[in-house]
Design a protein around this motif. Structure first.
Motif, PDB file in Angstrom:
ATOM      1  N   LEU A  52     -11.433  44.872  67.464  1.00 55.94           N
ATOM      2  CA  LEU A  52     -12.046  43.577  67.197  1.00 55.94           C
ATOM      3  C   LEU A  52     -13.287  43.716  66.317  1.00 55.94           C
ATOM      4  O   LEU A  52     -13.976  44.726  66.370  1.00 55.94           O
ATOM      5  N   PRO A  53     -13.568  42.680  65.532  1.00 58.47           N
ATOM      6  CA  PRO A  53     -14.745  42.705  64.653  1.00 58.47           C
ATOM      7  C   PRO A  53     -16.008  42.217  65.360  1.00 58.47           C
ATOM      8  O   PRO A  53     -15.939  41.302  66.174  1.00 58.47           O
ATOM      9  N   ARG A  82      -9.753  33.527  58.328  1.00 64.47           N
ATOM     10  CA  ARG A  82      -8.821  34.571  57.902  1.00 64.47           C
ATOM     11  C   ARG A  82      -8.071  34.092  56.662  1.00 64.47           C
ATOM     12  O   ARG A  82      -7.559  32.979  56.640  1.00 64.47           O
ATOM     13  N   TYR A  94      -5.031  40.381  56.406  1.00 65.18           N
ATOM     14  CA  TYR A  94      -5.847  39.188  56.153  1.00 65.18           C
ATOM     15  C   TYR A  94      -7.258  39.668  55.894  1.00 65.18           C
ATOM     16  O   TYR A  94      -7.665  40.719  56.390  1.00 65.18           O
ATOM     17  N   TYR A 276      -5.342  29.963  55.292  1.00 61.80           N
ATOM     18  CA  TYR A 276      -6.674  30.115  55.909  1.00 61.80           C
ATOM     19  C   TYR A 276      -6.704  29.445  57.277  1.00 61.80           C
ATOM     20  O   TYR A 276      -6.160  28.358  57.450  1.00 61.80           O
ATOM     21  N   PHE A 277      -7.367  30.065  58.219  1.00 63.81           N
ATOM     22  CA  PHE A 277      -7.706  29.375  59.472  1.00 63.81           C
ATOM     23  C   PHE A 277      -8.861  30.127  60.128  1.00 63.81           C
ATOM     24  O   PHE A 277      -9.093  31.297  59.828  1.00 63.81           O
ATOM     25  N   PRO A 278      -9.613  29.446  60.993  1.00 69.86           N
ATOM     26  CA  PRO A 278     -10.794  30.078  61.584  1.00 69.86           C
ATOM     27  C   PRO A 278     -10.410  31.342  62.360  1.00 69.86           C
ATOM     28  O   PRO A 278      -9.458  31.322  63.132  1.00 69.86           O
ATOM     29  N   ASP A 279     -11.154  32.418  62.143  1.00 63.32           N
ATOM     30  CA  ASP A 279     -10.824  33.673  62.830  1.00 63.32           C
ATOM     31  C   ASP A 279     -11.184  33.556  64.308  1.00 63.32           C
ATOM     32  O   ASP A 279     -12.361  33.425  64.650  1.00 63.32           O
ATOM     33  N   PRO A 280     -10.170  33.611  65.179  1.00 62.90           N
ATOM     34  CA  PRO A 280     -10.465  33.435  66.607  1.00 62.90           C
ATOM     35  C   PRO A 280     -11.164  34.642  67.233  1.00 62.90           C
ATOM     36  O   PRO A 280     -11.638  34.554  68.372  1.00 62.90           O
ATOM     37  N   ASP A 281     -11.258  35.741  66.511  1.00 61.28           N
ATOM     38  CA  ASP A 281     -11.973  36.910  67.039  1.00 61.28           C
ATOM     39  C   ASP A 281     -13.479  36.815  66.814  1.00 61.28           C
ATOM     40  O   ASP A 281     -14.234  37.654  67.291  1.00 61.28           O
ATOM     41  N   LEU A 282     -13.883  35.842  66.021  1.00 55.60           N
ATOM     42  CA  LEU A 282     -15.307  35.686  65.709  1.00 55.60           C
ATOM     43  C   LEU A 282     -15.735  34.263  66.021  1.00 55.60           C
ATOM     44  O   LEU A 282     -14.955  33.324  65.901  1.00 55.60           O
ATOM     45  N   LEU A 283     -16.987  34.107  66.413  1.00 54.87           N
ATOM     46  CA  LEU A 283     -17.495  32.791  66.777  1.00 54.87           C
ATOM     47  C   LEU A 283     -18.362  32.260  65.635  1.00 54.87           C
ATOM     48  O   LEU A 283     -18.750  33.013  64.740  1.00 54.87           O
ATOM     49  N   PRO A 284     -18.667  30.971  65.665  1.00 56.16           N
ATOM     50  CA  PRO A 284     -19.509  30.429  64.596  1.00 56.16           C
ATOM     51  C   PRO A 284     -20.867  31.136  64.570  1.00 56.16           C
ATOM     52  O   PRO A 284     -21.428  31.447  65.619  1.00 56.16           O
TER      53      PRO A 284
END
Lengths: 481, 95, 487
Positions: A52-53, A82, A94, A276-284
């Motif tokens: 995970l990042p 992503r 990605y 493209y879609f928000p990376d669920p591994d990272l938060l805002p």
């Protein structure tokens, strides 16, 4: 440029700038350049299963710093997305980037045009993203080798408005951004190492047409010279296509420096749906005003501010001030020289003149100059106090560059001290007149041109050391006698 | 059928999945049924509802900029399909 | 010979601490059980005899030296979705059949640190995509209560192994019900903690915003002991919450008087097997006896949780599984002619049909022109579903209902019909979309097949869930039932 003035050119740049962090944007691997292949690619960089990042604090700080330096809106809540595409140098298939909510919003950068005018180039946005790895083509029994050391290196992609109308403007803008990122120390800007490179979106349209022409994207150009060449060759190509009745296709093109041509990269074009879609591994990423203000306080004097100050404080020309402030190191050099020799104009002339020429010739940076600012100031002091003439100073500089010592040491050891003793100069003048009576008569008869001849002869007799001003003065005296 | 064979093939290509020709009708059928199921969403008005991409209203934590990783190439490449001179090898990429 | 397999972890722990059994003996006991019984179940992909016995020896040393914790020397199994250093980590897929992980998942590291002994890696639906454990590359897993039926999924191997007492407990993961639904079908207790409570690092991702690891065991008390070791902050997972971990055993004995239990009418409607409902109503009656209050509630958008899930999970998985490309590890097709061939064949041959279906659905839902209608819409509905729970927890402490609409179905019965398969998770999925903690607790039988009671709590209320489940288990014996063939 060879194309005629019936065409208008529209250029926008996407500059990829590597941020000067120690570790990668989402992992603890080193970003140091030049390591053995894949020795700086850890499980996260290799996209091993389950890894995970985690976002690097410093990358955020540097990106915000850039935003402030181009007077941009800062994204108080930015989001990583992503961008999906399969390519061997992209291990997750990605790229983590920012789409709808970038860290830096609308800003601008002013460039100096050749006619001396200033033009404002809009910056649409700048977002954080990770770099890809490197592919080595050809070797390995016809296979491609993949090195993922660079994968995950933090970048900001600086996207401009299509505000540039020539390759020269594009280069001027790119140089400005390049200088800025080094000024504010967010990037080393090293173009050979790929730390600073750009994609250029180029289109042409008949003069007067409102809507933009179809653009082509020139990928990954990594030198100022190539940017100019690539854009110009692409402009010619597009005009040729249209004039031959064809249509420009929206596509990605690669600039081939060896052949000086651009060619289609169809492989990258295939199925261009990045999903493209928000990376669920990272938060805002959420920041507050206090955070932004603290970074604003860290900002050094920016090139534009420095330039204006030089014009005002030192009475430098806009051109000189522009050249000197083109890099922070050069400006620092100038300021040291000026502080020591106490003559800003002299300092500016010699920094933008002799020194700049020398650096240019040797293709080195100011930081690698063989004569440091203190030593250079020492040379200028001897010009200022008439110990040597400007002409002799050039020889002294050459000797200093070759490592023969300080200005004073060179002047001493080579006996280059200027002769300012009037009686000595008078003796030399009289001797020259005595040896050239005919010419002296001509001069007396009104042939002013002969003045140069006499001064030259005296200078020659003195081995260049006579003070030219004094020689002139004494000659005038003899004429009037 | 909300998806036809061409659509399925295009999706499979985007996802880099080789689908045998013989299996295409099965995928057309199954995927269409799933899409039909998913289409039930359109029955609800979501005008003005904020999208929720995460279960928790948390913000990103930041990592100190420190190099914490050492070279483990040998370990990683021991499980790689094909490497040489420390590089991962793939069929020739043409640009 | 002692019946160690009939004992809970809490009981085994006491025996270990008292020196009445060594970890090596216990480990060997379960390894032998796996050897003699797993042929019928196929619940393990890899059994790690040697590693287990070595770890057991170390644990015995610790016990001897007096620095043992409650889990030291206890053998358990890990779902094969958790990366285990030096051990094949297949995720139930041909794609990773040759993948020997170079590192441990955080869950595995934490378990090791607690002195837990790993018996092996349990079977699962390929990449956790399935509700029956039939999509595994290593073959279907069978339900110990009837080997013609499925154990549920995706943590079917863990559920089956614990149900048959081939391991005292196991780890699982839950993306849409993958701990709770198989726990329900195999008659065991399982908890999916709040999203972010347990680190996802090293747990092979299916749908990142939904995946959460949790224990699967014989009792709520065992789940509490295991969760104590599993939960906690991990700096390698950005979505892992930095919040103190309570002692989950501390509240187990709290009385339930005054507990407000919400019963969503949507969980008791059409589609629910009447016999299953009877069992659940029976359990609710038990809670009433314990002093709880039953309150009817509504979760108006829960009916859309399956459609929403089948956009969110495939969308995320379509990207998560892109890394399996045959370049750096895992399956690579023979003699690829070019790069495209390498990608499409490695992935086409390495993934099974269900995984390919979900990747394609996700790819479609994210592709240009469809994003708003599918992906964005699903995110908005996810918000509404989540808000339903928020409203409900204003009125009640926990929510109860059946874990699944029916008991375990026959192997093969739904494998050609993805939709009916998906609907077996109809009661569990909304909990993942909201990120809430949820449990399944054995509550009785229908035709000899176990039925699970689902208990859902508010964010980070795992202690309360475990307390509520434990009080029920103190007063019932359903959780102690063992299938005859494995007793």
């Amino acid at each position: 440029m060879s194309y005629d003035s019936n065409w208008e050119v529209v250029i926008g740049l996407e500059i990829h700038c590597q941020l000067a962090t120690k570790s990668k944007i989402f992992s603890g691997s080193s970003t140091a350049y030049g390591a053995e292949p894949n020795t700086q690619a850890n499980a996260v960089d290799l996209a091993m299963p389950g890894v995970l990042p985690v976002f690097n604090k410093e990358a955020l700080r540097l990106a915000v710093k850039f935003g402030l330096a181009v007077d941009a809106e800062i994204g108080m809540r930015s989001v990583f997305d992503r961008k999906n595409y399969f390519y061997p140098d992209s291990p997750k298939a990605y790229q983590i980037t920012q789409m709808d909510h970038p860290i830096v919003g609308v800003g601008h950068m002013d460039i100096e045009l050749e006619n001396g005018e200033t033009k404002r180039i809009g910056i649409t946005r700048a977002h954080l993203e990770e770099d890809a790895g490197k592919s080595m083509h050809g070797a390995y029994h016809g296979m491609t080798g993949i090195d993922l050391n660079r994968a995950g290196t933090p970048l900001i992609e600086i996207v401009s408005e299509p505000d540039m109308s020539s390759a020269k403007e594009a280069v001027a803008y790119m140089r400005k951004i390049h200088s800025l990122v080094r000024y504010i120390e967010i990037s080393d800007g090293n173009m050979q190492e790929g730390s600073f490179r750009c994609d250029a979106n180029v289109s042409v349209r008949p003069k007067g047409q409102k809507e933009l022409g179809t653009r082509a994207e020139l990928k990954n150009i990594n030198s100022f010279r190539f940017v100019e060449k690539a854009i110009n060759i692409e402009i010619e190509r597009q005009i040729d296509v249209i004039e031959d009745g064809g249509k420009v296709v929206q596509e990605t093109r690669l600039y081939d420096a060896d052949k000086n041509e651009t060619r289609s990269m169809r492989s990258k074009e295939e199925a261009n749906d990045y999903r493209y879609f928000p990376d669920p591994d990272l938060l805002p990423v959420v920041i507050d005003e206090a955070y932004v203000e603290a970074i604003r306080k860290e900002l050094p004097e920016l090139p534009e501010q420095k330039k204006q100050r030089y014009i005002k404080e030192f009475d430098l020309s806009s051109y000189d001030a522009d050249v000197i402030t083109s890099s922070r190191e050069l400006a620092d050099y100038f300021e040291t020289v000026n502080a020591k020799c106490g003559d800003a104009k002299l300092a500016a002339n010699w920094v933008t003149g002799e020194l700049a020429a020398r650096l240019n010739k040797e293709e080195i940076e100011i930081t690698d100059s063989k004569v440091d600012a203190e030593a250079y100031a020492g040379l200028l002091l001897r010009i200022k106090d008439n110990t040597i003439s400007g002409k002799i100073a050039k020889d002294v500089f050459e000797a200093m560059w070759q490592g023969e010592g300080s200005a004073d040491e060179v002047i001493e050891s080579k006996g280059l001290k200027q002769i300012t003793d009037s009686s000595a100069i008078e003796a030399m003048v009289d001797e020259v007149i005595a040896n050239n009576t005919n010419q002296f008569e001509e001069l007396k008869g009104g042939k002013d041109k002969m003045m140069g001849f006499f001064v030259g002869q005296v200078m020659k007799a003195s081995g260049g050391k006579a003070n030219p001003g004094q020689v002139n003065q004494i000659m005038r005296k003899r004429l009037d006698a | 059928m909300s998806l036809d064979a061409d659509a399925v093939k295009k999706i499979a290509y985007l996802a880099r999945l080789k689908i045998d020709e013989a299996d295409v009708p099965g995928y057309v059928n199954n995927l269409s049924n799933i899409i039909d199921l998913v289409e039930q969403m359109s029955a609800v008005d979501t005008e003005g509802v904020l999208p929720m991409s995460h279960p928790m209203d948390a913000v990103q934590r930041l990592r100190e900029d420190k190099v914490t990783e050492t070279n483990q190439r040998e370990i990683f490449q021991a499980i790689a399909p094909k490497t040489e001179d420390g590089l991962y090898l793939v069929p020739q990429v043409i640009e | 010979m002692s019946d160690y397999h009939k004992k809970t972890i809490a009981e085994l722990s006491a025996l270990l601490q008292a020196g009445e059994v060594s970890s090596v003996e216990l480990t060997q006991y379960f390894l032998d059980r796996i050897k003699s019984h797993d042929e019928k179940l196929n619940s393990f992909i890899t059994v790690t005899d040697e590693l287990a016995l070595n770890a057991a020896k170390e644990a015995d040393e610790k016990i001897k030296n007096g620095d043992a914790g409650p889990l030291t020397g206890v053998p358990i199994a890990h779902k094969d979705i958790f990366c285990t250093e030096g051990v094949r980590t297949s995720c139930g897929s041909k794609m990773l059949d040759n993948f020997i992980s170079p590192y441990d998942a955080t869950v595995v590291t934490k378990m090791k640190a607690a002195g837990v002994v790993m018996l092996g890696k349990t079977n699962m639906d390929e990449f956790a995509m399935g509700s029956s454990n039939e999509t595994s590359y290593y073959g279907a897993v069978k339900n110990p209560w009837d080997t013609d039926t499925v154990p549920g999924g995706s943590s079917g191997g863990s559920a089956s192994a614990v149900g048959a007492r081939l391991a005292p407990a196991a780890t699982g993961t839950d993306t849409g019900g993958s701990i709770r639904q198989p726990a329900s079908m195999c008659g065991i207790t399982g908890i999916k903690p709040t999203y972010g409570r347990v680190s996802r690092f090293g747990m092979i991702a299916f749908a990142s915003s939904l995946d959460q690891a949790g224990p699967m065991a014989q009792s709520a008390e065992d789940c509490a002991l295991l969760l104590n070791a599993m939960a906690g902050f991990d700096e390698r997972d950005s979505t892992c919450i930095d919040k103190e971990v309570p002692d989950y055993t501390a509240d187990l004995d709290k009385p339930l008087a005054g507990l407000r239990i919400g019963l969503p009418k949507e969980y008791f409607g059409e589609g629910l097997n009447a016999e299953v409902e009877k069992v659940i109503r029976g359990a609710l009656g038990e809670y009433k006896k314990l002093g709880a209050e039953l309150i009817d509630i509504e979760l108006p958008n829960s009916g859309l949780s399956v459609p929403v899930y089948y956009v969110v999970a495939p969308a995320e998985c379509s990207a998560n599984l892109s890394r399996f490309d045959g370049v750096r590890y895992g399956y690579r097709c023979e003699n690829p002619v070019d790069l495209m061939d390498l990608y499409t064949r490695s992935r086409g041959e390495g993934f099974g049909a269900e995984v390919k279906r979900r990747i394609m659905i996700g790819t479609y839902a994210l592709s240009s022109g469809y994003y708003d209608a599918y992906y964005l819409k699903s995110q908005q509905l996810r918000h509404k579903i989540s808000d339903d729970f928020k409203d409900a927890f204003e009125k009640v402490d926990v929510i109860m209902g059946p874990t699944a609409p029916d008991t375990a179905f026959k192997i093969g019965e739904k494998s050609d019909d993805p939709i009916s398969m998906y609907l077996s998770d109809i009661y569990t999925i909304a909990v993942n979309l909201a990120g809430l903690p949820g449990m399944s607790v054995p509550a009785g039988f229908v035709n000899g097949m176990p039925v699970g009671l689902q208990i859902t709590g508010n964010y980070f209320k795992e202690s309360q869930l475990l307390n509520v489940a434990h009080q029920y288990q103190k007063n019932t014996d359903w959780h102690r039932a063992i299938p005859e063939d494995f007793s």
